[in-house]
Structure formats: C-alpha cells, structure tokens
Design an enzyme around this catalytic site. Structure first.
Site, mmCIF file in Angstrom:
data_model
loop_
_atom_site.group_PDB
_atom_site.id
_atom_site.type_symbol
_atom_site.label_atom_id
_atom_site.label_comp_id
_atom_site.label_asym_id
_atom_site.label_seq_id
_atom_site.Cartn_x
_atom_site.Cartn_y
_atom_site.Cartn_z
ATOM 1 N N GLU A 79 -14.689 0.882 9.849
ATOM 2 C CA GLU A 79 -14.118 0.759 10.911
ATOM 3 C C GLU A 79 -13.452 2.164 11.304
ATOM 4 O O GLU A 79 -13.138 2.324 12.234
ATOM 5 C CB GLU A 79 -12.977 -0.295 10.966
ATOM 6 C CG GLU A 79 -12.095 0.082 9.754
ATOM 7 C CD GLU A 79 -10.604 -0.835 10.107
ATOM 8 O OE1 GLU A 79 -10.536 -1.542 10.882
ATOM 9 O OE2 GLU A 79 -10.004 -0.663 8.973
ATOM 10 N N GLY A 93 0.665 -1.192 -0.088
ATOM 11 C CA GLY A 93 -0.091 -0.058 0.081
ATOM 12 C C GLY A 93 0.653 1.385 0.112
ATOM 13 O O GLY A 93 2.185 1.201 -0.297
ATOM 14 N N ASP A 94 0.169 2.250 0.336
ATOM 15 C CA ASP A 94 0.995 3.692 0.378
ATOM 16 C C ASP A 94 2.078 3.729 1.383
ATOM 17 O O ASP A 94 3.280 4.317 0.859
ATOM 18 C CB ASP A 94 0.007 4.712 0.552
ATOM 19 C CG ASP A 94 -0.830 4.943 1.624
ATOM 20 O OD1 ASP A 94 -0.250 3.854 2.715
ATOM 21 O OD2 ASP A 94 -1.534 5.601 2.116
ATOM 22 N N SER A 147 4.163 1.249 2.003
ATOM 23 C CA SER A 147 5.228 0.195 1.391
ATOM 24 C C SER A 147 5.804 1.176 -0.021
ATOM 25 O O SER A 147 6.892 1.069 -0.095
ATOM 26 C CB SER A 147 4.688 -0.941 0.721
ATOM 27 O OG SER A 147 3.928 -1.715 1.941
ATOM 28 N N GLY A 189 -11.246 -1.089 6.111
ATOM 29 C CA GLY A 189 -10.995 0.064 5.164
ATOM 30 C C GLY A 189 -10.097 0.881 5.556
ATOM 31 O O GLY A 189 -10.126 1.931 5.180
ATOM 32 N N ARG A 190 -9.524 0.889 6.995
ATOM 33 C CA ARG A 190 -8.663 1.696 7.501
ATOM 34 C C ARG A 190 -9.515 3.293 7.558
ATOM 35 O O ARG A 190 -10.402 3.208 8.003
ATOM 36 C CB ARG A 190 -7.417 1.954 6.575
ATOM 37 C CG ARG A 190 -6.142 2.452 7.610
ATOM 38 C CD ARG A 190 -5.014 2.353 6.785
ATOM 39 N NE ARG A 190 -4.785 2.775 5.436
ATOM 40 C CZ ARG A 190 -3.462 3.157 4.798
ATOM 41 N NH1 ARG A 190 -2.523 2.870 5.312
ATOM 42 N NH2 ARG A 190 -3.626 3.789 3.716
ATOM 43 N N ASP A 199 -8.413 -2.413 1.417
ATOM 44 C CA ASP A 199 -8.974 -0.970 1.604
ATOM 45 C C ASP A 199 -9.105 -0.357 0.328
ATOM 46 O O ASP A 199 -10.138 0.489 0.315
ATOM 47 C CB ASP A 199 -7.919 -0.044 2.508
ATOM 48 C CG ASP A 199 -7.645 -0.724 3.745
ATOM 49 O OD1 ASP A 199 -8.321 -1.685 4.219
ATOM 50 O OD2 ASP A 199 -6.390 -0.751 4.425
#
EC number: 2.7.1.11
Length: 327
Positions: free
Chosen positions: A224, A102-103, A105, A172-173, A129
């Site tokens: 969440e 993801g972002d 990383s 979904g963060r 997400d």
C-alpha cells in the site's frame, strides 16, 4: 512495585488478548495487582482504569482484537491532557504501565516518562506492519501473514480458472515487509515494495514470454505504501494484454484467530515486560532480537527507521530475475 496497568494503543492486532491473559495471570503470580486501561490513551485521560481479574481474561486467548479496546488520541498530544493521565494513574496507585502499540504509541509513552519519575513505562511492539526499529518481530504479524496467505491462495484459484491477472494490495504503511513475505510464500509472480526498485519493462519482457509458453494468469502483490495498485492493474491490461482485477485486502489483515506463534510471542513479550518493571526498568521497549527478548531505549526504537533484513530483500530482488519462475 504493587500495581501495574496495561493498555492497547493505535491499530489493533491479533495476539493482544493473549497478552492481556498473560498480563493478568503473571501479575497475580508475582504478587502484583493488575489493572486494565480501556480505550488506549483516551481511556487514560478519561480515567477508564479498573482492576482486572482472572474472569476478565477467561476464554479470550483465541479471539482477535483487544477486549480492552484501543484508540488513537489527539488529546494526548497536549501536555495538559497527559498530566491528567498521569494523575489518573497515580490515583489508582499504578507503579508501572505496559503499552502495546507501534512507534507513535511509544513516542507518547516517552513523553509520559519524561514528565514523571515515579511510574515505570514499558512498550511491547504490536503492529502488523512489522516496521518497528530494534525488534525483529512485532505482535500480530504472523496472524496477518496467514490471513494474507489464505486470501492469495483463494484468489489464485479464481485467477487460474478465469485466466486473469490479480493485483493484491496489502497493508504495511510505509514498509514492504508484509507484501514481500506474502509474495514469497504464496508463489506470486510480481512483488512491488518501496524498499526494492523495480522496472516494469523487465517484468513485461518476462511475462510476455511466459504467456507465449502457455501461462494464463498472474498474481501480483503490491505494498500500500506505493499507492499505485490501480496503475499496475491498467499496466497488466495494456502491456500484458490480460484481463485484470484489483483486490485490496484491507482490515481483514488485522483481525482473525491469533496463530500459535502470536499467542506464544504475546506470553514472552508480557513476561519480559513485567519482569523489567519489577526490576525498576523505566522507559524501555521489549524487543525480540535473535531469539532473545531485550529491553531497549525508546529512542532506539520509536525514533529510528526500520530496515527489512538484507537477506529477505535479496529474495525480493529475484522477482525481476528471468530465473524467477513460479508455479
């Protein structure tokens, strides 16, 4: 370009193993030698880098998670450890590295790229997400959505049998994409996400009216990100006067057999990533945009905020509408 490597970083997603399979097979097809980096950036620091072969990816396409494991690395934030990682790559003669993540990383990948000019780096968006700017799809999302669908369909069975309200929290963060799409496609009566303001009084008026007309249960899907799932359970009991239960789906959303769509997307992402490396592309992320796979600058992906498509948000706003009646 002779040797290329691949690693998985951050949260695992279904479809990563399909990506590994395509990576090995397409690398050999292009006359390249593929390498695996085990355990993400941690493995890069610890020199867990090894040549990959066809036998390493046999039979893994239908398995969730990632065979080469993943991690979140605190050490990687320090330049001294990143220098070790780069030296390990050079020690194996690696010319290009593909990062599935993801972002966070990709921000780590950007630092590696800034600190060397002899290795190419390409990212593949991989997070359930679906919150990566610049791409309309991230690997693993379809499998996660199907896992949520199965769970909600099952919960609806018991909700209707007992006459209860079920408040279902999904991952979904900070992004409401999973919750919104899951609510729309499962026939939920309520959907609460951070991108769409909501008014519980509007829901109260509608739900009480539906109870008078004979409705005996409700399904609510909550992101969440809102951190208010327990509050919504109490709201159903106190304001709607219906017995309520909370279900947090948790990490079942990350695992499971990858769907056909995720397997196919994994193949496309990896093919585009290897082609980009062979063409000399550096410090880019392969993004899915209007049916095409395009390499975009990391700064336009990892450092920008993802926005849910406006047409999809418009559907989400209909949940509070009196015309929104689900079966």
């Amino acid at each position: 370009m002779k040797n290329i490597a691949i690693l998985c970083s951050g949260g695992d997603v279904s479809g990563m193993n399909a990506a590994l399979k395509r990576f090995v097979e397409y690398a050999f097809d292009q006359g390249l030698t593929p390498f695996f980096v085990e355990n993400g950036y941690e493995g890069l620091i610890d020199n867990k880098i090894s040549k990959a072969d066809y036998s390493d990816v046999a039979g893994i396409i239908s398995i969730g998670g990632t065979k080469i494991r993943t991690s979140r690395s605190e050490r990687f934030k320090e330049i001294s450890y990143r220098q070790i990682a780069l030296e390990n790559l050079r020690g194996h003669g690696i010319d290009g590295l593909i990062v599935l993540g993801g972002d966070g990383s990709f921000k780590g990948m950007q630092k590696l790229s800034d600190e060397c000019n002899d290795i190419g780096f390409i990212g593949i968006p991989s997070t359930i997400d679906n919150d990566i700017a610049g791409t309309q799809y991230c690997l693993g999302v379809d499998t996660a959505l199907n896992a949520i669908r199965v769970a909600i369909d099952s919960i609806r069975d018991t909700a209707s049998s007992f006459g209860r309200a079920f408040v279902i929290e999904v991952m979904g963060r900070e992004c409401g994409y999973l919750a919104l799409v899951s609510a729309l496609t499962s026939g939920a009566e309520m959907c609460l996400i951070p991108e769409v303001p909501y008014n519980l009084e509007v829901y109260k008026e509608e739900f009480l009216e539906e109870k008078e007309q004979g409705r005996t249960y409700f399904i609510a899907v909550v992101s969440e990100a809102l951190k208010n799932t327990e509050q919504i359970v109490r709201w159903f009991e106190e304001e709607i006067d219906i017995e309520s239960r909370m279900t947090v789906l948790g990490h079942i959303q990350r695992g499971g057999i990858p769907t056909v769509h995720d397997r196919l997307m994994a193949f496309h992402f990896v093919t585009s990533a290897i082609d980009a490396l062979r063409e000399g592309t550096k410090s880019k992320v392969v993004c899915y945009d209007d049916g095409m796979f395009i390499c975009k600058d990391i700064k336009d992906v990892a450092f920008k905020k993802y926005m849910i498509d406006e047409d999809l948000l418009a559907l989400g706003r209909e949940f509070e509408s009196p015309q929104h009646k689900q079966v």
